[in-house]
Write a protein that holds these residues in place. Structure first.
Motif, PDB file in Angstrom:
ATOM      1  N   VAL A   4       0.597  -1.221   0.475  1.00 66.28           N
ATOM      2  CA  VAL A   4      -0.065  -0.021   0.523  1.00 66.28           C
ATOM      3  C   VAL A   4       1.721   1.251  -0.021  1.00 66.28           C
ATOM      4  O   VAL A   4       2.097   1.383   0.846  1.00 66.28           O
ATOM      5  CB  VAL A   4      -0.648   0.424   1.283  1.00 66.28           C
ATOM      6  N   HIS A   5       0.466   1.970  -0.943  1.00 64.56           N
ATOM      7  CA  HIS A   5       0.922   3.469  -0.616  1.00 64.56           C
ATOM      8  C   HIS A   5       0.537   4.837  -0.744  1.00 64.56           C
ATOM      9  O   HIS A   5      -1.183   4.743  -1.734  1.00 64.56           O
ATOM     10  CB  HIS A   5       2.045   2.995  -2.499  1.00 64.56           C
ATOM     11  N   GLY A   6       0.980   5.553  -0.332  1.00 67.64           N
ATOM     12  CA  GLY A   6       0.011   6.829   0.089  1.00 67.64           C
ATOM     13  C   GLY A   6      -0.043   7.358  -0.602  1.00 67.64           C
ATOM     14  O   GLY A   6       1.333   7.164  -1.235  1.00 67.64           O
ATOM     15  N   VAL A   7      -0.784   8.591  -2.241  1.00 71.35           N
ATOM     16  CA  VAL A   7      -0.525   9.221  -2.897  1.00 71.35           C
ATOM     17  C   VAL A   7      -1.358  10.771  -2.465  1.00 71.35           C
ATOM     18  O   VAL A   7      -2.315  10.986  -2.264  1.00 71.35           O
ATOM     19  CB  VAL A   7      -1.324   8.880  -4.278  1.00 71.35           C
ATOM     20  N   ARG A   8      -0.282  11.081  -2.312  1.00 73.89           N
ATOM     21  CA  ARG A   8      -0.771  13.535  -2.617  1.00 73.89           C
ATOM     22  C   ARG A   8      -0.991  13.635  -0.756  1.00 73.89           C
ATOM     23  O   ARG A   8      -1.785  13.380  -0.861  1.00 73.89           O
ATOM     24  CB  ARG A   8      -1.895  13.606  -3.567  1.00 73.89           C
ATOM     25  N   ILE A   9      -0.571  13.230   0.249  1.00 72.33           N
ATOM     26  CA  ILE A   9       0.366  13.124   1.577  1.00 72.33           C
ATOM     27  C   ILE A   9       0.284  14.507   1.263  1.00 72.33           C
ATOM     28  O   ILE A   9      -0.842  15.401   3.042  1.00 72.33           O
ATOM     29  CB  ILE A   9       1.200  12.192   1.897  1.00 72.33           C
ATOM     30  N   PHE A  10       1.529  15.069   1.304  1.00 76.44           N
ATOM     31  CA  PHE A  10       1.112  16.369   1.219  1.00 76.44           C
ATOM     32  C   PHE A  10       0.693  17.391  -0.129  1.00 76.44           C
ATOM     33  O   PHE A  10       1.060  18.686   0.317  1.00 76.44           O
ATOM     34  CB  PHE A  10       2.833  16.188   1.931  1.00 76.44           C
ATOM     35  N   ALA A  11       0.547  16.658  -1.094  1.00 76.38           N
ATOM     36  CA  ALA A  11       1.071  17.563  -2.111  1.00 76.38           C
ATOM     37  C   ALA A  11      -0.667  18.851  -2.275  1.00 76.38           C
ATOM     38  O   ALA A  11       0.021  19.134  -2.606  1.00 76.38           O
ATOM     39  CB  ALA A  11       0.701  16.663  -3.340  1.00 76.38           C
ATOM     40  N   ALA A  46      -3.607  10.430   2.994  1.00 82.83           N
ATOM     41  CA  ALA A  46      -3.209  10.788   2.077  1.00 82.83           C
ATOM     42  C   ALA A  46      -4.605  10.547   1.235  1.00 82.83           C
ATOM     43  O   ALA A  46      -5.648  10.049   1.773  1.00 82.83           O
ATOM     44  CB  ALA A  46      -1.933   9.431   1.205  1.00 82.83           C
ATOM     45  N   THR A  47      -4.400  11.710   0.456  1.00 82.57           N
ATOM     46  CA  THR A  47      -5.936  11.698  -0.572  1.00 82.57           C
ATOM     47  C   THR A  47      -6.484  10.610  -1.208  1.00 82.57           C
ATOM     48  O   THR A  47      -7.419  10.043  -1.956  1.00 82.57           O
ATOM     49  CB  THR A  47      -6.346  13.208  -1.798  1.00 82.57           C
TER      50      THR A  47
END
Length: 57
Positions: A4-11, A46-47
């Motif tokens: 599992v990978h989070g995407v757009r956590i801070f962006a 993450a979004t």
């Protein structure tokens, strides 16, 4: 097995104008995203999540 990978956590939290105008900001944000992507603690904020899994044959 799954990953599992989070995407757009801070962006989505960083103003685009900051990323576009500050030298090195885009690269620093990409490095931060990559470092946090696999950490379960950040998956909740993450979004998006990318989930990779193998189906048993």
């Amino acid at each position: 097995m799954a990953a599992v990978h989070g995407v757009r956590i801070f962006a989505d939290l960083v103003p685009g104008v900051l990323v576009d105008t500050e030298p090195g900001a885009a690269e620093a944000l990409l490095k931060l995203e990559a470092a946090a992507a696999e950490l379960a603690a950040f998956h909740a904020i993450a979004t998006q999540l990318h989930v990779l899994a193998e189906k048993p044959v």
